[in-house]
Design a protein around this motif. Structure first.
Motif, PDB file in Angstrom:
ATOM      1  N   VAL A   1      35.516  32.801  36.311  1.00 50.20           N
ATOM      2  CA  VAL A   1      36.685  33.228  35.527  1.00 50.20           C
ATOM      3  C   VAL A   1      36.385  34.552  34.817  1.00 50.20           C
ATOM      4  O   VAL A   1      37.217  35.466  34.792  1.00 50.20           O
ATOM      5  CB  VAL A   1      37.103  32.123  34.527  1.00 50.20           C
ATOM      6  CG1 VAL A   1      38.122  32.660  33.524  1.00 50.20           C
ATOM      7  CG2 VAL A   1      37.680  30.927  35.280  1.00 50.20           C
TER       8      VAL A   1
ATOM      9  N   VAL B   1      32.375  27.701  36.691  1.00 51.27           N
ATOM     10  CA  VAL B   1      33.754  28.058  36.337  1.00 51.27           C
ATOM     11  C   VAL B   1      33.756  29.176  35.297  1.00 51.27           C
ATOM     12  O   VAL B   1      34.571  30.104  35.366  1.00 51.27           O
ATOM     13  CB  VAL B   1      34.559  26.809  35.888  1.00 51.27           C
ATOM     14  CG1 VAL B   1      34.031  26.238  34.584  1.00 51.27           C
ATOM     15  CG2 VAL B   1      36.041  27.150  35.762  1.00 51.27           C
TER      16      VAL B   1
ATOM     17  N   TYR C   1      37.613  24.797  32.915  1.00 51.48           N
ATOM     18  CA  TYR C   1      37.233  25.927  32.057  1.00 51.48           C
ATOM     19  C   TYR C   1      37.180  25.499  30.596  1.00 51.48           C
ATOM     20  O   TYR C   1      36.207  25.767  29.888  1.00 51.48           O
ATOM     21  CB  TYR C   1      38.231  27.077  32.246  1.00 51.48           C
ATOM     22  CG  TYR C   1      37.834  28.336  31.517  1.00 51.48           C
ATOM     23  CD1 TYR C   1      36.793  29.137  31.993  1.00 51.48           C
ATOM     24  CD2 TYR C   1      38.465  28.716  30.333  1.00 51.48           C
ATOM     25  CE1 TYR C   1      36.409  30.288  31.322  1.00 51.48           C
ATOM     26  CE2 TYR C   1      38.086  29.867  29.661  1.00 51.48           C
ATOM     27  CZ  TYR C   1      37.060  30.652  30.159  1.00 51.48           C
ATOM     28  OH  TYR C   1      36.673  31.789  29.491  1.00 51.48           O
TER      29      TYR C   1
ATOM     30  N   MET D   1      41.361  23.957  37.437  1.00 55.29           N
ATOM     31  CA  MET D   1      40.439  24.998  36.962  1.00 55.29           C
ATOM     32  C   MET D   1      40.579  25.183  35.452  1.00 55.29           C
ATOM     33  O   MET D   1      39.586  25.353  34.749  1.00 55.29           O
ATOM     34  CB  MET D   1      40.691  26.327  37.678  1.00 55.29           C
ATOM     35  CG  MET D   1      39.735  27.422  37.209  1.00 55.29           C
ATOM     36  SD  MET D   1      39.759  28.895  38.223  1.00 55.29           S
ATOM     37  CE  MET D   1      41.230  29.680  37.614  1.00 55.29           C
ATOM     38  N   ASN D   2      41.815  25.146  34.952  1.00 54.21           N
ATOM     39  CA  ASN D   2      41.997  25.279  33.498  1.00 54.21           C
ATOM     40  C   ASN D   2      41.293  24.153  32.748  1.00 54.21           C
ATOM     41  O   ASN D   2      40.655  24.379  31.721  1.00 54.21           O
ATOM     42  CB  ASN D   2      43.494  25.317  33.159  1.00 54.21           C
ATOM     43  CG  ASN D   2      44.128  26.650  33.547  1.00 54.21           C
ATOM     44  OD1 ASN D   2      43.431  27.664  33.621  1.00 54.21           O
ATOM     45  ND2 ASN D   2      45.427  26.641  33.800  1.00 54.21           N
TER      46      ASN D   2
ATOM     47  N   MET E   1      44.266  33.469  40.278  1.00 54.25           N
ATOM     48  CA  MET E   1      43.847  32.122  39.873  1.00 54.25           C
ATOM     49  C   MET E   1      43.945  31.088  40.979  1.00 54.25           C
ATOM     50  O   MET E   1      43.174  30.140  41.006  1.00 54.25           O
ATOM     51  CB  MET E   1      44.597  31.695  38.616  1.00 54.25           C
ATOM     52  CG  MET E   1      43.994  32.411  37.404  1.00 54.25           C
ATOM     53  SD  MET E   1      44.689  32.036  35.826  1.00 54.25           S
ATOM     54  CE  MET E   1      44.083  30.428  35.440  1.00 54.25           C
TER      55      MET E   1
ATOM     56  N   ASN F   1      46.722  37.014  34.418  1.00 61.24           N
ATOM     57  CA  ASN F   1      46.668  35.580  34.156  1.00 61.24           C
ATOM     58  C   ASN F   1      47.832  34.840  34.797  1.00 61.24           C
ATOM     59  O   ASN F   1      48.796  35.435  35.245  1.00 61.24           O
ATOM     60  CB  ASN F   1      46.652  35.333  32.654  1.00 61.24           C
ATOM     61  CG  ASN F   1      45.230  35.320  32.134  1.00 61.24           C
ATOM     62  OD1 ASN F   1      44.364  34.659  32.712  1.00 61.24           O
ATOM     63  ND2 ASN F   1      44.988  36.071  31.074  1.00 61.24           N
TER      64      ASN F   1
ATOM     65  N   VAL G   1      40.658  31.666  42.968  1.00 62.94           N
ATOM     66  CA  VAL G   1      39.452  31.244  42.241  1.00 62.94           C
ATOM     67  C   VAL G   1      39.443  29.726  42.060  1.00 62.94           C
ATOM     68  O   VAL G   1      38.417  29.065  42.253  1.00 62.94           O
ATOM     69  CB  VAL G   1      39.365  31.953  40.870  1.00 62.94           C
ATOM     70  CG1 VAL G   1      38.096  31.538  40.143  1.00 62.94           C
ATOM     71  CG2 VAL G   1      39.396  33.461  41.050  1.00 62.94           C
ATOM     72  N   SER G   2      40.606  29.175  41.743  1.00 60.07           N
ATOM     73  CA  SER G   2      40.658  27.731  41.483  1.00 60.07           C
ATOM     74  C   SER G   2      40.381  26.927  42.744  1.00 60.07           C
ATOM     75  O   SER G   2      39.896  25.795  42.664  1.00 60.07           O
ATOM     76  CB  SER G   2      42.014  27.347  40.894  1.00 60.07           C
ATOM     77  OG  SER G   2      43.044  27.500  41.856  1.00 60.07           O
TER      78      SER G   2
ATOM     79  N   SER H   1      47.672  37.827  39.548  1.00 60.25           N
ATOM     80  CA  SER H   1      46.643  36.851  39.174  1.00 60.25           C
ATOM     81  C   SER H   1      45.928  36.321  40.409  1.00 60.25           C
ATOM     82  O   SER H   1      46.548  36.100  41.451  1.00 60.25           O
ATOM     83  CB  SER H   1      47.292  35.683  38.421  1.00 60.25           C
ATOM     84  OG  SER H   1      46.348  34.647  38.271  1.00 60.25           O
TER      85      SER H   1
ATOM     86  N   ASP I   1      38.471  38.069  35.331  1.00 56.52           N
ATOM     87  CA  ASP I   1      39.078  38.840  34.229  1.00 56.52           C
ATOM     88  C   ASP I   1      38.546  40.271  34.216  1.00 56.52           C
ATOM     89  O   ASP I   1      39.305  41.228  34.085  1.00 56.52           O
ATOM     90  CB  ASP I   1      38.785  38.172  32.882  1.00 56.52           C
ATOM     91  CG  ASP I   1      39.526  36.843  32.732  1.00 56.52           C
ATOM     92  OD1 ASP I   1      40.488  36.623  33.511  1.00 56.52           O
ATOM     93  OD2 ASP I   1      39.153  36.034  31.861  1.00 56.52           O
TER      94      ASP I   1
END
Lengths: 645, 254
Positions: free
Chosen positions: B208, B204, B245, B241-242, B180, B218, B183-184, B178, B212
């Motif tokens: 994301v 975002v 998003y 980030m979640n 993440m 993930n 990116v985050s 992942s 993907d």
């Protein structure tokens, strides 16, 4: 050929404003028909590529790293100067201009430096707007600190990683243009030749470092933003990949090289620990604010420390020589970089060095810790102490650091006029790659300023003056005979590397070149040594071309081949640097000629005979280069001898 | 301190090209100084290989001071080796024992194909940044730097996220490959700053989606990324980030 710096007329404070308001423009409809190549994606290259693309030009950007974000600007620690006067302490454009000219020991072009100071404030605004997380105070406003002996606080910073944050800002602007299709990005590509058609730069030959393929790229203008050449010394604070190849190829195609012998040696770096050493690490200059620099007074003690039978703590106060405080009572440990570096070298040469190689002095925080407490020192320098311990295994809270000067920046570079154009029409040089604005010595926190000034705020205006005449030139045909020839020349050179089948690696030649350069063209230079160095470098070049071993295939990923090309260019550049140092018989800034010093052993300038920029013309690998002089006129600043006693 | 010089056995991943089958080769190296860095140890190995007519080991490296993010290497099963908060270039040989066998592999993740030996292609990271990792501001458009005050705490936290060097250790360490954490870090930097607000939701979503699309896995909250990150980027950025998003895709008007 007569050098024309194309400095606009008028009072210094009005030159740039007037010039950029009257310089020729290219209409938006024409901009999209014009191609520009930018070589290098550090602060200068990335900011230029992004800004030119925003204007509507079609840009191709090249870097040898796997991503544009990795250019060595990323490693700059301290900060970036700007004449914002946010601290209300009397800073101004004029003061920044004056400090820069004086700091450069009066060997920079006044008009360029004034422009640099003028645009400095806009750089900060631009970076803040991009989301660069500068340090802020509790009211949420931008924080400043003082730096490198200036009397105002004009340095903006992002912890000890200012270069990283500014570069990532420029990288983000570049990414936006890549996404829009305005910039075509070529990572893992090295520029290996400039293509000149009818006297104008019309493109480059690049090696795809993954496939080994040679590629032809045409453009209406070519911008070299490939950084400095400090790695000619092999050991420096530069990245391993930092090289002179792009600039050197430009030089061999007709671009004059300005002041090649002006190199900056930074006093507070980690010393070499063994023959395997591959690079030197800089420790921020701020350490000199609280650390005291010393060596054992007695050579017997120094020897005992070198062999490990004594440690620093065994020496009483009387047995220590705080040589900077002794020699320069007014400035003490805070003398400028060149002065501090030379003094350390002299002590070590006299047998007082303190690490196994004999080439290190102590930087001691004992007194500062006793005075202020460990917590205060930790708050100020904690991350630096940690880094020091990570690399050396020693704890600087309990034992003094060992430091030694190292090459870290080159003020010299491709000669450019006020438009940042080299002596080849259509070929530009920006950032550390040009000889530019720092004269014979660069002030701390000014490299980032100059790189971004050139890329964001100078080149996007000045390049129009040339391209206005190119609007009728259609897309450059890379089938032209000049491209054909250039590609053939490069291919033959690669073939030669791999066919020699000698015994020694490119790396080993690089190390040997570095030793020659450091010994004879380093912190102190004299006619005898420099003359000897020319012979040594020529011999090394011959040996290289008869005994280098480059393994692997030409048409494949092959770092050894890339390295061979870079080392071959460094060897040629090394000779030019030595010739330049030999010609300049005065001492100025980072260039110290032993023959030109005061009675107290300080650098002595000779304004009557040497107030000029040396611009060297390439005449062939085995021929002597031709020296051209650009006389420096000082209309505003009065020339005085620097003194730090 | 133990011995000044080490005798080592190196098991190094060799792979000619992207499509070739790779495998381990074993090399013996004698008398490596404990003061040498890990990459200098690799230099010594390569110098030996070259002088004996063999192909040197390809590995990525550049600044050698822990900031450019170019060096990689999976050392004894850990991204950037055994020392926490340290890139391979700043890892020194004093952390190894005399007589030790050291296993050296490239980053292993589908979106990072091997180019040669220990060198992988990380251009996927650039593509994610190109998808939205910026504030849309042309040169010359900026207001005065002090026009918008930013609370120090926000600026500091944005800096902490922005300190990511893009080396890819997080991806290499993650069992899901992942990205993440990477990116985050960028999403967080801009979400925390006023300059990032106008494009906050769009950014975002785009980053994301690109992540993907490029085949990164993930997050399942194992925390290996944070543990192996040489710059100490916090896993709380992934939580942010979640939130960002969800806020972006569920918000009215989207």
């Amino acid at each position: 050929m007569k050098l024309d710096a194309k400095i606009p007329s008028g009072p210094i404070s009005e030159k740039w404003t007037k010039y950029r308001s009257t310089v020729r423009l290219v209409s938006p409809a024409n901009k999209r028909k014009l191609d520009i190549i930018v070589v290098g994606t550090g602060l200068a290259g990335a900011s230029a590529a992004a800004s030119l693309a925003e204007l509507g030009y079609k840009v191709k950007a090249f870097c040898f790293q796997d991503s544009p974000r990795r250019a060595h600007s990323i490693a700059a620690q301290g900060g970036i100067n700007a004449a914002k006067n946010y601290q209300n302490d009397g800073d101004s454009t004029y003061r920044l201009f004056y400090d820069t000219v004086k700091g450069g020991d009066y060997r920079a072009r006044e008009a360029n430096v004034y422009r640099l100071a003028e645009v400095s404030a806009s750089i900060i605004d631009q970076c803040v707007a991009q989301g660069v997380p500068f340090a802020r105070d509790y009211g949420g406003l931008l924080d400043n600190r003082s730096f490198g002996g200036t009397q105002v606080s004009r340095t903006f910073y992002a912890r000890g990683q200012t270069g990283q944050q500014l570069l990532l800002g420029a990288y983000s602007a570049l990414n936006r243009q890549i996404e829009k299709g305005q910039v075509q990005m070529f990572s893992r590509h090295e520029m290996v030749e400039v293509v000149v058609v009818d006297g104008k730069a019309r493109g480059i030959i690049a090696r795809n470092l993954v496939t080994g393929e040679l590629e032809r790229h045409g453009a209406h203008a070519v911008v070299i933003a490939s950084g400095g050449y400090g790695n000619v010394f092999y050991l420096s604070t530069n990245a391993m990949g930092s090289n002179v190849t792009a600039a050197w190829k430009a030089h061999k195609k007709g671009a004059f090289f300005g002041n090649p012998c002006f190199t900056q040696i930074h006093p507070t770096c980690l010393p070499q620990s063994g023959e395997y050493q591959s690079k030197l690490t800089l420790m921020s200059e701020s350490l000199r604010n609280d650390g005291r620099i010393w060596v054992p007074k007695n050579k017997v003690d120094a020897e005992a420390i070198r062999t490990g039978t004594k440690v620093a703590a065994d020496l009483t106060e009387e047995a220590r020589d705080y040589f900077l405080e002794r020699r320069y009572p007014a400035f003490g440990n805070l003398v400028p970089r060149d002065v501090a570096s030379r003094a350390a070298k002299e002590m070590c040469d006299a047998g007082h060095g303190v690490n196994p190689t004999g080439l290190a002095v102590f930087l001691d925080f004992r007194d500062a810790i006793n005075r202020l407490g460990k917590d205060v020192i930790s708050a100020r320098y904690g991350n630096l102490f940690e880094m020091y311990e990570k690399i050396t295994g020693d704890d600087p809270y309990s034992t003094p650091m060992k430091i030694y000067p190292a090459v870290h920046y080159t003020m010299g570079g491709l000669w450019v006029d006020y438009n940042l154009m080299t002596t080849v029409p259509g070929l530009y040089a920006i950032g550390e790659a040009n000889f530019s604005d720092h004269g014979a010595n660069r002030l701390g926190a000014s490299a980032l300023m100059q790189g971004l000034a050139d890329g964001y705020f100078v080149l996007p205006y000045t390049i129009g003056d040339y391209l206005a005449d190119e609007i009728r030139t259609t897309a450059i045909d890379t089938k032209h005979a000049a491209f054909e020839q250039a590609e053939k020349d490069v291919a033959e050179r690669y073939k030669l590397f791999t066919s020699i089948n000698g015994k020694q690696s490119p790396e080993s030649f690089h190390r040997r070149l570095g030793k020659i350069m450091w010994e004879y063209c380093g912190m102190a230079r004299n006619a005898e040594g420099l003359t000897k160095a020319i012979g040594l470098i020529q011999d090394l070049r011959k040996e290289f071309w008869s005994d280098v071993r480059v393994s692997g295939d030409i048409n494949a990923f092959n770092p050894e081949l890339d390295k061979a090309m870079r080392v071959a260019d460094f060897i040629e550049l090394g000779e030019l640097m030595v010739r330049d140092a030999l010609t300049r018989k005065e001492s100025c800034g980072g260039h110290f000629r032993e023959e030109s010093q005061t009675e107290e052993g300080e650098a002595m300038r000779d304004d009557e005979n040497y107030a000029f920029v040396s611009a060297w013309e390439f005449a062939g690998v085995d021929a002597e280069p031709v020296l051209h002089k650009e006389n420096l006129e000082f209309e505003v600043v009065k020339l005085t001898q620097r003194s730090y006693k | 301190m133990s011995k000044e010089n080490l005798n080592l056995t190196l098991k190094v991943w060799r792979q000619k090209g992207k499509k070739d089958k790779g495998g381990f080769e074993t090399y013996k190296l004698k008398g490596v100084s404990t003061h040498a860095s890990f990459l200098e140890m690799m230099d010594i190995l390569n110098e030996e290989l070259i002088t004996t007519g063999k192909d040197p080991v390809a590995f990525d490296h550049d600044c050698r001071e822990g900031i450019c993010g170019m060096c990689s290497m999976y050392i004894n099963g850990r991204a950037h080796g055994p020392q926490r908060g340290t890139t391979t270039c700043q890892l020194h040989m004093r952390h190894f024992e005399d007589g030790e066998t050291i296993t050296i592999e490239p980053w292993r993740a589908t979106p990072f194909p091997v180019i040669k030996d220990l060198v992988v292609d990380r251009s996927a990271f650039d593509k994610i940044q190109q998808a939205g990792g910026y504030v849309s501001v042309n040169t010359g458009n900026a207001p005065d730097g002090n026009a918008v005050p930013i609370p120090k705490a926000d600026a500091d936290e944005a800096f902490n996220a922005a300190a990511c060097i893009g080396c890819g250790a997080c991806v290499a360490a993650c069992k899901n490959a992942s990205a993440m954490l990477f990116v985050s870090a960028k999403v967080s930097q801009f979400a925390l700053l006023p300059q990032g607000q106008p494009e906050r939701k769009e950014r975002v979503g785009k980053m994301v989606a690109k992540m993907d699309e490029l085949g990164f896995g993930n997050c399942t909250n194992t925390g290996a990324c944070e543990a192996e990150c040489p710059k100490g980027i916090s896993i709380s950025n992934i939580a942010r980030m979640n939130r960002e998003y969800l806020g972006a895709v569920l918000a009215p008007g989207n």
